[in-house]
Scaffold this motif. Structure first.
Motif, PDB file in Angstrom:
ATOM      1  N   CYS A 116       5.244  62.115 133.177  1.00  0.00           N
ATOM      2  CA  CYS A 116       6.440  62.973 133.080  1.00  0.00           C
ATOM      3  C   CYS A 116       7.530  62.277 132.271  1.00  0.00           C
ATOM      4  N   SER A 117       7.735  60.989 132.551  1.00  0.00           N
ATOM      5  CA  SER A 117       8.776  60.220 131.861  1.00  0.00           C
ATOM      6  C   SER A 117       8.429  60.022 130.393  1.00  0.00           C
ATOM      7  N   LYS A 118       7.157  59.731 130.117  1.00  0.00           N
ATOM      8  CA  LYS A 118       6.718  59.556 128.729  1.00  0.00           C
ATOM      9  C   LYS A 118       6.915  60.849 127.939  1.00  0.00           C
ATOM     10  N   LEU A 119       6.558  61.973 128.568  1.00  0.00           N
ATOM     11  CA  LEU A 119       6.695  63.262 127.902  1.00  0.00           C
ATOM     12  C   LEU A 119       8.167  63.565 127.621  1.00  0.00           C
ATOM     13  N   ALA A 120       9.028  63.274 128.600  1.00  0.00           N
ATOM     14  CA  ALA A 120      10.461  63.507 128.423  1.00  0.00           C
ATOM     15  C   ALA A 120      11.001  62.693 127.251  1.00  0.00           C
ATOM     16  N   LYS A 121      10.572  61.433 127.169  1.00  0.00           N
ATOM     17  CA  LYS A 121      11.024  60.563 126.077  1.00  0.00           C
ATOM     18  C   LYS A 121      10.532  61.083 124.724  1.00  0.00           C
ATOM     19  N   MET A 122       9.264  61.498 124.682  1.00  0.00           N
ATOM     20  CA  MET A 122       8.696  62.023 123.436  1.00  0.00           C
ATOM     21  C   MET A 122       9.462  63.263 122.977  1.00  0.00           C
ATOM     22  N   LEU A 123       9.729  64.195 123.882  1.00  0.00           N
ATOM     23  CA  LEU A 123      10.437  65.431 123.528  1.00  0.00           C
ATOM     24  C   LEU A 123      11.873  65.143 123.105  1.00  0.00           C
ATOM     25  N   LYS A 124      12.476  64.175 123.761  1.00  0.00           N
ATOM     26  CA  LYS A 124      13.855  63.799 123.433  1.00  0.00           C
ATOM     27  C   LYS A 124      13.931  63.124 122.064  1.00  0.00           C
ATOM     28  N   ASP A 125      13.038  62.170 121.807  1.00  0.00           N
ATOM     29  CA  ASP A 125      13.096  61.375 120.574  1.00  0.00           C
ATOM     30  C   ASP A 125      12.524  62.093 119.353  1.00  0.00           C
ATOM     31  N   LYS A 126      11.441  62.849 119.564  1.00  0.00           N
ATOM     32  CA  LYS A 126      10.742  63.434 118.413  1.00  0.00           C
ATOM     33  C   LYS A 126      11.019  64.916 118.199  1.00  0.00           C
ATOM     34  N   LYS A 127      11.437  65.602 119.254  1.00  0.00           N
ATOM     35  CA  LYS A 127      11.695  67.044 119.138  1.00  0.00           C
ATOM     36  C   LYS A 127      13.174  67.392 119.321  1.00  0.00           C
ATOM     37  N   ASN A 128      14.006  66.353 119.495  1.00  0.00           N
ATOM     38  CA  ASN A 128      15.450  66.540 119.702  1.00  0.00           C
ATOM     39  C   ASN A 128      15.760  67.476 120.868  1.00  0.00           C
ATOM     40  N   LYS A 129      14.948  67.368 121.914  1.00  0.00           N
ATOM     41  CA  LYS A 129      15.153  68.196 123.108  1.00  0.00           C
ATOM     42  C   LYS A 129      16.066  67.474 124.108  1.00  0.00           C
ATOM     43  N   ASN A 130      16.604  68.259 125.030  1.00  0.00           N
ATOM     44  CA  ASN A 130      17.446  67.714 126.095  1.00  0.00           C
ATOM     45  C   ASN A 130      16.749  68.009 127.426  1.00  0.00           C
ATOM     46  N   PRO A 131      15.780  67.155 127.812  1.00  0.00           N
ATOM     47  CA  PRO A 131      14.971  67.457 128.991  1.00  0.00           C
ATOM     48  C   PRO A 131      15.642  67.081 130.312  1.00  0.00           C
ATOM     49  N   LEU A 132      15.221  67.755 131.372  1.00  0.00           N
ATOM     50  CA  LEU A 132      15.606  67.412 132.732  1.00  0.00           C
ATOM     51  C   LEU A 132      14.325  67.111 133.500  1.00  0.00           C
TER      52      LEU A 132
END
Length: 439
Positions: A116-132
């Motif tokens: 979950c944490s790895k996915l959040a980091k990937m989406l934040k860093d590579k997709k410019n997402k703001n995950p919760l």
């Protein structure tokens, strides 16, 4: 990853090398060995049999060109079928909604929370997402603490509650909070559960019904045996999940059960995860994985990893410094940091064609750069900027400060000079090539 399968398939395909043509006899012998290799790697028996039958059909139906050897043709057919077995093409996450909800499911100990944490980091860093991130494992307080620690590491907010709410209520409250805080992705970490635990399976089915997620990912430990296939079927029957995540691919795993899951439930493998580092997560590319299983490396993924860490400003600065022969130990440290960000060193080397087996047979320490860094950090800023001033007394002090031998310091200086000369030569060659192209 899949080292055992790689070794066994390599041996099986050698049976056709040296043969003048493909015949039913020599194909039968090779495929018998391939089927055994797949079964030894924990691939489901029906899938292994279907796989070899398809390969046989295609091999006997092929006309071997004069320039192609039978062994080479068989490698291509096996490669294509391995790719088909794993899904042919990469499968992206559905992130089309203003707020995309991803529900994570799986067995206890499969690596869900870390993923979950790895996915959040990937989406934040590579997709410019703001995950919760949502800590929705109400049965294991340590899972909530773990997610909070990991969330802090990657600078992503973690939603959690400790007031006796149900997992459904927590998920619903988290989504409401995400809308208020303008998050665009919610990743819900659920409790690990066994497929035979009816109450727990009904609970996750109820969570799905209550929140209607855009993605449901089933996380499976790649080292799990054939039981994982039956578990995946049960989870899929309950949840109709949208994709599979393979975790712990850094271990000495046979991996066949994980590949069987995709074929049995007919759902794509979306991600692979290795180790504990937050960067060690990749989108699953079946064709690239087929390359790696057959020992062909994975240059495309290696280049992509390099491009992710590419910094145009740093690259321009470095080019100028190399051209002026000013490349120093500070520049060298920057390059080391860039390589380290790309991921596990053993895994990076194994992406080079023909290196997978070699890496398996030698000890590749993930801290391979540690000794180099310790020596460089023991230098003064002036020494790092001016390597030529490093005389015997300075080397002696650096060796003592870093806890290394003088010979190790001398070895690093020698390697540094070789790297500097090589980079200078490459820069000059590129400039000459550009000049000739203009003319």
């Amino acid at each position: 990853m899949f080292e055992n399968l790689t070794d066994k398939l390599e041996r099986s395909l050698k049976l056709l090398k040296g043969e003048g043509k493909i015949t039913e006899i020599n194909v039968a012998e090779t495929l018998k060995d391939i089927r055994k290799s797949l079964l030894d790697a924990d691939v489901n028996y029906k899938i292994a049999k279907s796989f070899t039958n398809t390969v046989k059909e295609k091999a006997l139906g092929q006309n071997v060109l004069g320039s192609i050897k039978p062994g080479e043709l068989m490698v291509k057919i096996v490669h294509d079928e391995l790719s088909n077995l794993m899904g042919s093409n990469a499968s992206e996450l559905n992130l089309s909604n203003k707020l995309s909800i991803i529900l994570i499911s799986g067995l206890q100990g499969s690596g869900k929370t870390t993923f979950c944490s790895k996915l959040a980091k990937m989406l934040k860093d590579k997709k410019n997402k703001n995950p919760l991130l949502v800590a929705d494992d109400i049965y294991r307080p340590a899972a909530i603490d773990q997610l909070k620690i990991l969330g802090k590491q990657i600078d992503v907010t973690v939603y959690s509650e400790l007031n006796n709410k149900s997992s459904i209520q927590i998920a619903q409250s988290a989504i409401k909070q995400a809308k208020q805080d303008k998050n665009d992705v919610v990743i819900i970490d659920t409790a690990g559960r066994l497929a035979v635990d009816q109450r727990m399976m009904e609970e996750i089915a109820s969570i799905k019904k209550a929140i209607n997620p855009d993605e449901i990912l089933f996380v499976v430990d790649s080292m799990t045996g054939q039981d994982a296939v039956n578990t995946a079927k049960e989870f899929n029957n309950r949840l109709d999940f949208s994709g599979i995540v393979l975790t712990k691919l850094d271990g000495d795993t046979r991996g066949g059960a994980a590949l069987s899951i995709r074929a049995v439930v007919n759902k794509p493998i979306k991600f692979v995860s290795r180790g504990e580092k937050m960067e060690s997560i990749d989108i699953f590319h079946p064709k690239r994985m087929a390359d790696r299983i057959l020992g062909m490396g994975d240059i495309v993924s290696l280049v992509e990893k390099a491009q992710e860490q590419y910094n145009e400003g740093l690259a321009r600065r470095l080019k100028k410094r190399i051209a002026k022969n000013q490349f120093d130990f500070d520049d060298f440290l920057i390059q080391i940091q860039q390589i380290k960000k790309m991921g596990n060193l053993r895994d990076l080397i194994s992406m080079l064609p023909g290196m997978g087996k070699m890496v398996k047979e030698i000890d590749v320490d993930d801290n391979a750069f540690k000794k180099i860094e310790e020596i460089i950090y023991s230098m003064t800023p002036t020494e790092r900027a001016n390597p030529s001033i490093l005389n015997s007394s300075r080397k002696s002090r650096i060796a003592k400060g870093s806890g290394k031998k003088i010979s190790e310091v001398n070895q690093l200086l020698k390697q540094f000079e070789q790297i500097r000369k090589m980079m200078k030569t490459m820069t000059i060659q590129k400039s000459l090539n550009k000049t000739f192209r203009r003319k």
